[in-house]
Design a protein around this motif. Structure first.
Motif, mmCIF file in Angstrom:
data_model
loop_
_atom_site.group_PDB
_atom_site.id
_atom_site.type_symbol
_atom_site.label_atom_id
_atom_site.label_comp_id
_atom_site.label_asym_id
_atom_site.label_seq_id
_atom_site.Cartn_x
_atom_site.Cartn_y
_atom_site.Cartn_z
ATOM 1 N N GLU A 39 0.807 -1.216 0.000
ATOM 2 C CA GLU A 39 0.000 0.000 0.000
ATOM 3 C C GLU A 39 0.847 1.275 0.000
ATOM 4 O O GLU A 39 0.412 2.309 -0.491
ATOM 5 C CB GLU A 39 -0.942 0.028 1.211
ATOM 6 C CG GLU A 39 -2.036 -1.014 1.183
ATOM 7 C CD GLU A 39 -3.156 -0.699 0.197
ATOM 8 O OE1 GLU A 39 -3.360 0.488 -0.137
ATOM 9 O OE2 GLU A 39 -3.831 -1.648 -0.247
ATOM 10 N N ASN A 40 2.057 1.192 0.582
ATOM 11 C CA ASN A 40 2.846 2.396 0.815
ATOM 12 C C ASN A 40 4.226 2.411 0.166
ATOM 13 O O ASN A 40 4.911 3.428 0.210
ATOM 14 C CB ASN A 40 3.014 2.610 2.320
ATOM 15 C CG ASN A 40 1.687 2.779 3.005
ATOM 16 O OD1 ASN A 40 1.071 3.825 2.918
ATOM 17 N ND2 ASN A 40 1.213 1.726 3.656
ATOM 18 N N GLY A 41 4.658 1.266 -0.361
ATOM 19 C CA GLY A 41 6.008 1.201 -0.910
ATOM 20 C C GLY A 41 7.076 1.097 0.169
ATOM 21 O O GLY A 41 8.266 1.171 -0.122
ATOM 22 N N MET A 42 6.645 0.933 1.406
ATOM 23 C CA MET A 42 7.558 0.772 2.547
ATOM 24 C C MET A 42 6.778 0.145 3.696
ATOM 25 O O MET A 42 5.551 0.198 3.719
ATOM 26 C CB MET A 42 8.131 2.121 2.996
ATOM 27 C CG MET A 42 7.077 3.084 3.512
ATOM 28 S SD MET A 42 7.705 4.577 4.337
ATOM 29 C CE MET A 42 8.687 5.309 3.084
ATOM 30 N N GLN A 43 7.520 -0.441 4.618
ATOM 31 C CA GLN A 43 6.916 -1.006 5.818
ATOM 32 C C GLN A 43 7.785 -0.559 6.993
ATOM 33 O O GLN A 43 8.749 -1.234 7.332
ATOM 34 C CB GLN A 43 6.830 -2.527 5.710
ATOM 35 C CG GLN A 43 5.890 -3.203 6.705
ATOM 36 C CD GLN A 43 6.172 -2.919 8.157
ATOM 37 O OE1 GLN A 43 5.545 -2.041 8.737
ATOM 38 N NE2 GLN A 43 7.102 -3.623 8.779
ATOM 39 N N PRO A 44 7.477 0.592 7.592
ATOM 40 C CA PRO A 44 8.350 1.165 8.615
ATOM 41 C C PRO A 44 8.073 0.734 10.053
ATOM 42 O O PRO A 44 8.767 1.184 10.968
ATOM 43 C CB PRO A 44 8.077 2.666 8.463
ATOM 44 C CG PRO A 44 6.632 2.726 8.083
ATOM 45 C CD PRO A 44 6.430 1.520 7.191
ATOM 46 N N TYR A 45 7.088 -0.113 10.283
ATOM 47 C CA TYR A 45 6.651 -0.393 11.645
ATOM 48 C C TYR A 45 7.369 -1.592 12.257
ATOM 49 O O TYR A 45 7.508 -2.633 11.610
ATOM 50 C CB TYR A 45 5.139 -0.611 11.680
ATOM 51 C CG TYR A 45 4.415 0.564 11.088
ATOM 52 C CD1 TYR A 45 4.424 1.804 11.715
ATOM 53 C CD2 TYR A 45 3.760 0.452 9.869
ATOM 54 C CE1 TYR A 45 3.788 2.900 11.153
ATOM 55 C CE2 TYR A 45 3.114 1.540 9.301
ATOM 56 C CZ TYR A 45 3.140 2.768 9.952
ATOM 57 O OH TYR A 45 2.515 3.839 9.383
ATOM 58 N N PRO A 46 7.797 -1.468 13.517
ATOM 59 C CA PRO A 46 8.473 -2.585 14.176
ATOM 60 C C PRO A 46 7.500 -3.737 14.461
ATOM 61 O O PRO A 46 6.289 -3.526 14.633
ATOM 62 C CB PRO A 46 9.007 -1.974 15.479
ATOM 63 C CG PRO A 46 8.211 -0.743 15.706
ATOM 64 C CD PRO A 46 7.723 -0.279 14.362
ATOM 65 N N ASP A 47 8.038 -4.928 14.497
ATOM 66 C CA ASP A 47 7.225 -6.125 14.742
ATOM 67 C C ASP A 47 6.418 -6.013 16.033
ATOM 68 O O ASP A 47 5.278 -6.463 16.092
ATOM 69 C CB ASP A 47 8.109 -7.378 14.791
ATOM 70 C CG ASP A 47 8.670 -7.738 13.425
ATOM 71 O OD1 ASP A 47 8.174 -7.216 12.405
ATOM 72 O OD2 ASP A 47 9.618 -8.551 13.389
#
Length: 136
Positions: free
Chosen positions: A118-126
């Motif tokens: 959806e965003n071209g990135m996944q910045p969130y920690p597990d």
């Protein structure tokens, strides 16, 4: 160099949940920043809403395959649903048509992949994703 923050990240709505009649917990009081998508106060609330919505697809609509779940999730026609399904199923190393129960083990990789697509990135920690998945 100016770096643009993707809409879903900027709105704290990494799944790009479309605004409708649902009053999600954690929605920002001011929704004027985006006419189409929900704006949340912080990423936790957007991730929590994503987890609840995905689980609801199973509970309410009996969608028990990645193919069914993602075709409902990405039904807006803005992306190639076949590719979307393939990538999410690949994150779990399962067939798009295999039975899946979205739970604390399977939901985080599904959500990480959705955020990436959806965003071209996944910045969130597990840990943040796990906390959102475990919230009811």
């Amino acid at each position: 160099m100016l770096t643009l923050v993707p809409r879903g990240i900027r709105n704290h709505n990494p799944g790009n949940i479309v605004r409708n009649h649902i009053g999600w917990r954690g929605m920002a009081e001011d929704q004027s920043a985006d006419a189409r998508f929900v704006v949340f106060c912080e990423p936790y609330w957007g991730l929590r809403a994503m987890a609840l919505l995905l689980r609801n697809y199973q509970a309410k609509y009996q969608l028990c395959t990645i193919d069914g779940i993602i075709r409902r999730w990405a039904a807006c026609g803005e992306c190639d649903p076949c590719d979307y399904v393939r990538q999410v199923a690949g994150s779990l190393d399962i067939s798009p048509h295999a039975f899946i129960c979205l739970n604390a083990a399977t939901l985080p990789p599904v959500m990480r992949t959705i955020v990436q697509l959806e965003n071209g990135m996944q910045p969130y920690p597990d840990g943040l994703i796990a906390r959102a998945v475990s919230a009811y």
